[in-house]
Design a protein around this motif. Structure first.
Motif, PDB file in Angstrom:
ATOM      1  N   VAL A 206       0.883  -1.179   0.000  1.00 53.90           N
ATOM      2  CA  VAL A 206       0.000   0.000   0.000  1.00 53.90           C
ATOM      3  C   VAL A 206       0.915   1.223   0.000  1.00 53.90           C
ATOM      4  O   VAL A 206       1.819   1.315   0.824  1.00 53.90           O
ATOM      5  N   GLN A 207       0.684   2.138  -0.928  1.00 53.27           N
ATOM      6  CA  GLN A 207       1.594   3.282  -1.031  1.00 53.27           C
ATOM      7  C   GLN A 207       0.937   4.460  -1.746  1.00 53.27           C
ATOM      8  O   GLN A 207      -0.037   4.292  -2.459  1.00 53.27           O
ATOM      9  N   PHE A 208       1.504   5.649  -1.508  1.00 49.41           N
ATOM     10  CA  PHE A 208       1.065   6.819  -2.264  1.00 49.41           C
ATOM     11  C   PHE A 208       1.360   6.581  -3.739  1.00 49.41           C
ATOM     12  O   PHE A 208       2.340   5.928  -4.094  1.00 49.41           O
ATOM     13  N   ASP A 209       0.509   7.112  -4.607  1.00 51.51           N
ATOM     14  CA  ASP A 209       0.705   6.928  -6.045  1.00 51.51           C
ATOM     15  C   ASP A 209       0.701   8.282  -6.747  1.00 51.51           C
ATOM     16  O   ASP A 209      -0.195   9.105  -6.513  1.00 51.51           O
ATOM     17  N   TYR A 210       1.702   8.504  -7.602  1.00 50.00           N
ATOM     18  CA  TYR A 210       1.821   9.768  -8.316  1.00 50.00           C
ATOM     19  C   TYR A 210       1.725   9.578  -9.832  1.00 50.00           C
ATOM     20  O   TYR A 210       2.028  10.479 -10.611  1.00 50.00           O
ATOM     21  N   SER A 211       1.287   8.379 -10.240  1.00 51.76           N
ATOM     22  CA  SER A 211       1.204   8.101 -11.677  1.00 51.76           C
ATOM     23  C   SER A 211      -0.101   8.614 -12.298  1.00 51.76           C
ATOM     24  O   SER A 211      -0.206   8.730 -13.515  1.00 51.76           O
ATOM     25  N   GLN A 212      -1.088   8.894 -11.461  1.00 52.73           N
ATOM     26  CA  GLN A 212      -2.372   9.351 -11.962  1.00 52.73           C
ATOM     27  C   GLN A 212      -2.434  10.885 -11.953  1.00 52.73           C
ATOM     28  O   GLN A 212      -1.744  11.536 -11.173  1.00 52.73           O
ATOM     29  N   GLU A 213      -3.283  11.432 -12.783  1.00 53.07           N
ATOM     30  CA  GLU A 213      -3.427  12.893 -12.826  1.00 53.07           C
ATOM     31  C   GLU A 213      -4.429  13.352 -11.776  1.00 53.07           C
ATOM     32  O   GLU A 213      -5.390  14.080 -12.059  1.00 53.07           O
ATOM     33  N   ARG A 214      -4.208  12.904 -10.569  1.00 51.49           N
ATOM     34  CA  ARG A 214      -5.076  13.252  -9.449  1.00 51.49           C
ATOM     35  C   ARG A 214      -4.234  13.411  -8.189  1.00 51.49           C
ATOM     36  O   ARG A 214      -3.168  12.796  -8.065  1.00 51.49           O
ATOM     37  N   VAL A 215      -4.740  14.206  -7.255  1.00 51.13           N
ATOM     38  CA  VAL A 215      -4.016  14.405  -5.999  1.00 51.13           C
ATOM     39  C   VAL A 215      -4.566  13.453  -4.933  1.00 51.13           C
ATOM     40  O   VAL A 215      -5.648  12.890  -5.084  1.00 51.13           O
ATOM     41  N   ASN A 216      -3.811  13.280  -3.863  1.00 47.83           N
ATOM     42  CA  ASN A 216      -4.211  12.450  -2.713  1.00 47.83           C
ATOM     43  C   ASN A 216      -4.536  11.014  -3.128  1.00 47.83           C
ATOM     44  O   ASN A 216      -5.471  10.398  -2.620  1.00 47.83           O
ATOM     45  N   CYS A 217      -3.764  10.502  -4.053  1.00 48.38           N
ATOM     46  CA  CYS A 217      -4.012   9.177  -4.616  1.00 48.38           C
ATOM     47  C   CYS A 217      -3.074   8.147  -3.977  1.00 48.38           C
ATOM     48  O   CYS A 217      -1.911   8.450  -3.684  1.00 48.38           O
ATOM     49  N   PHE A 218      -3.584   6.950  -3.760  1.00 44.97           N
ATOM     50  CA  PHE A 218      -2.747   5.849  -3.279  1.00 44.97           C
ATOM     51  C   PHE A 218      -3.222   4.559  -3.936  1.00 44.97           C
ATOM     52  O   PHE A 218      -4.286   4.519  -4.576  1.00 44.97           O
ATOM     53  N   CYS A 230      -8.419   7.549  -4.456  1.00 49.63           N
ATOM     54  CA  CYS A 230      -8.092   8.927  -4.117  1.00 49.63           C
ATOM     55  C   CYS A 230      -8.955   9.409  -2.963  1.00 49.63           C
ATOM     56  O   CYS A 230     -10.172   9.174  -2.953  1.00 49.63           O
ATOM     57  N   ALA A 231      -8.341  10.052  -1.999  1.00 46.78           N
ATOM     58  CA  ALA A 231      -9.053  10.622  -0.859  1.00 46.78           C
ATOM     59  C   ALA A 231      -9.298  12.106  -1.101  1.00 46.78           C
ATOM     60  O   ALA A 231      -8.714  12.708  -1.996  1.00 46.78           O
ATOM     61  N   LYS A 232     -10.159  12.668  -0.275  1.00 45.62           N
ATOM     62  CA  LYS A 232     -10.506  14.081  -0.427  1.00 45.62           C
ATOM     63  C   LYS A 232      -9.339  14.989  -0.047  1.00 45.62           C
ATOM     64  O   LYS A 232      -9.114  16.036  -0.652  1.00 45.62           O
ATOM     65  N   THR A 233      -8.577  14.573   0.970  1.00 41.61           N
ATOM     66  CA  THR A 233      -7.434  15.367   1.432  1.00 41.61           C
ATOM     67  C   THR A 233      -6.204  14.483   1.581  1.00 41.61           C
ATOM     68  O   THR A 233      -6.308  13.248   1.658  1.00 41.61           O
ATOM     69  N   GLY A 234      -5.049  15.111   1.651  1.00 47.02           N
ATOM     70  CA  GLY A 234      -3.808  14.373   1.860  1.00 47.02           C
ATOM     71  C   GLY A 234      -3.774  13.704   3.223  1.00 47.02           C
ATOM     72  O   GLY A 234      -3.235  12.600   3.370  1.00 47.02           O
ATOM     73  N   VAL A 235      -4.347  14.373   4.242  1.00 47.76           N
ATOM     74  CA  VAL A 235      -4.388  13.805   5.595  1.00 47.76           C
ATOM     75  C   VAL A 235      -5.213  12.520   5.601  1.00 47.76           C
ATOM     76  O   VAL A 235      -4.829  11.509   6.202  1.00 47.76           O
ATOM     77  N   GLU A 236      -6.355  12.552   4.917  1.00 47.07           N
ATOM     78  CA  GLU A 236      -7.219  11.378   4.863  1.00 47.07           C
ATOM     79  C   GLU A 236      -6.538  10.227   4.120  1.00 47.07           C
ATOM     80  O   GLU A 236      -6.615   9.068   4.537  1.00 47.07           O
ATOM     81  N   ALA A 237      -5.849  10.552   3.030  1.00 46.43           N
ATOM     82  CA  ALA A 237      -5.118   9.521   2.285  1.00 46.43           C
ATOM     83  C   ALA A 237      -4.035   8.899   3.173  1.00 46.43           C
ATOM     84  O   ALA A 237      -3.849   7.675   3.185  1.00 46.43           O
ATOM     85  N   ASP A 238      -3.359   9.751   3.940  1.00 41.26           N
ATOM     86  CA  ASP A 238      -2.309   9.265   4.832  1.00 41.26           C
ATOM     87  C   ASP A 238      -2.877   8.348   5.910  1.00 41.26           C
ATOM     88  O   ASP A 238      -2.263   7.333   6.265  1.00 41.26           O
TER      89      ASP A 238
END
Length: 255
Positions: A206-218, A230-238
């Protein structure tokens, strides 16, 4: 009491408090009901912890999970000794060693309970741990039977996430629930039947993902497919990543 005696008494008390700080399974002011919620939700038969008792500063409680219930035993600190049942220990270390060598306690019904594993204070899910404490504290006027089943389980989470489709790579909002080793997602919160249940015992990462054109994605990596969320916020994704990683670590530990 003379000043010298008072100083010795204060010094002894400080020493005992310092000793307690070294015990990884001493949970300070954790309430009786929160202890039950933690041990029943995330412990196992024989899990135990030490906590303060509401009877006063010299009183503690040893909470032990015995199958599907939690038993509580009084521990008293008197004259620089710890008293537990008929036993009196000159130090906290002796008290702990007693459990290591004789891991048995007798309940009020006469059955013996084996102390198998201490429940650590340093829980790896602090926000969820805190929610159990807050939730149970808010319900102090209710009975034990009301409190424990309604307390949020340690290791559970739910909420909306945006999920990428498997074939058509569009994104749709889905309601996710995490319980035990299952991550389920539903069309919406009001639906009873999940679209799919993911077995986390098969998940490899399970990891953060930066391959998609979206923020807060894992992403969750499975042998047959990688799920992008994708979560609504970075905190929620974390938060999702932390609890899912904790689940994977527990799965690996129990293999």
């Amino acid at each position: 009491m003379s000043d010298s005696n008072s100083l010795r008494s204060d010094s002894s008390l400080t020493h005992l408090e310092d000793e307690l700080e070294t015990v990884g399974w001493y949970h300070y002011d954790l309430s009786r009901h929160a202890a039950e919620a933690l041990l029943l939700s995330n412990g196992q038969d024989g899990s135990y912890l030490l906590r303060n008792s509401n009877e006063g500063s010299s009183f503690f409680a040893l909470s032990v999970r015995a199958k599907d219930s939690v038993k509580h035993f009084q521990v008293t600190r008197m004259d620089n000794h710890y008293c537990f049942g008929f036993n009196k220990f000159p130090s906290l270390r002796d008290f702990i060693n007693h459990f290591a060598n004789q891991p048995l306690v007798g309940s009020e019904t006469g059955t013996l309970i084996v102390l198998k594993c201490p429940y650590p204070r340093a829980v790896e899910e602090p926000s969820i741990y805190e929610s159990v404490r807050v939730h149970t504290a808010m319900k102090t006027g209710r009975t034990e039977n009301d409190l424990v089943p309604n307390a949020p389980s340690l290791g559970t989470k739910e909420g909306y996430l945006v999920k990428q489709g498997a074939i058509v790579k569009n994104w749709k909002m889905r309601w996710f629930t995490l319980n035990r080793n299952e991550l389920k997602y539903f069309k919406d919160k009001m639906f009873d039947e999940p679209i799919r249940t993911l077995d986390l015992t098969a998940c490899t990462a399970v990891q953060f993902d930066y391959s998609q054109e979206r923020v807060n994605c894992f992403c969750l990596v499975f042998p047959e497919r990688t799920f992008y969320l994708c979560a609504k916020t970075g905190v929620e994704a974390d938060e999702w990543i932390k609890i899912l990683r904790w689940k994977l670590s527990q799965i690996r530990k129990n293999r």
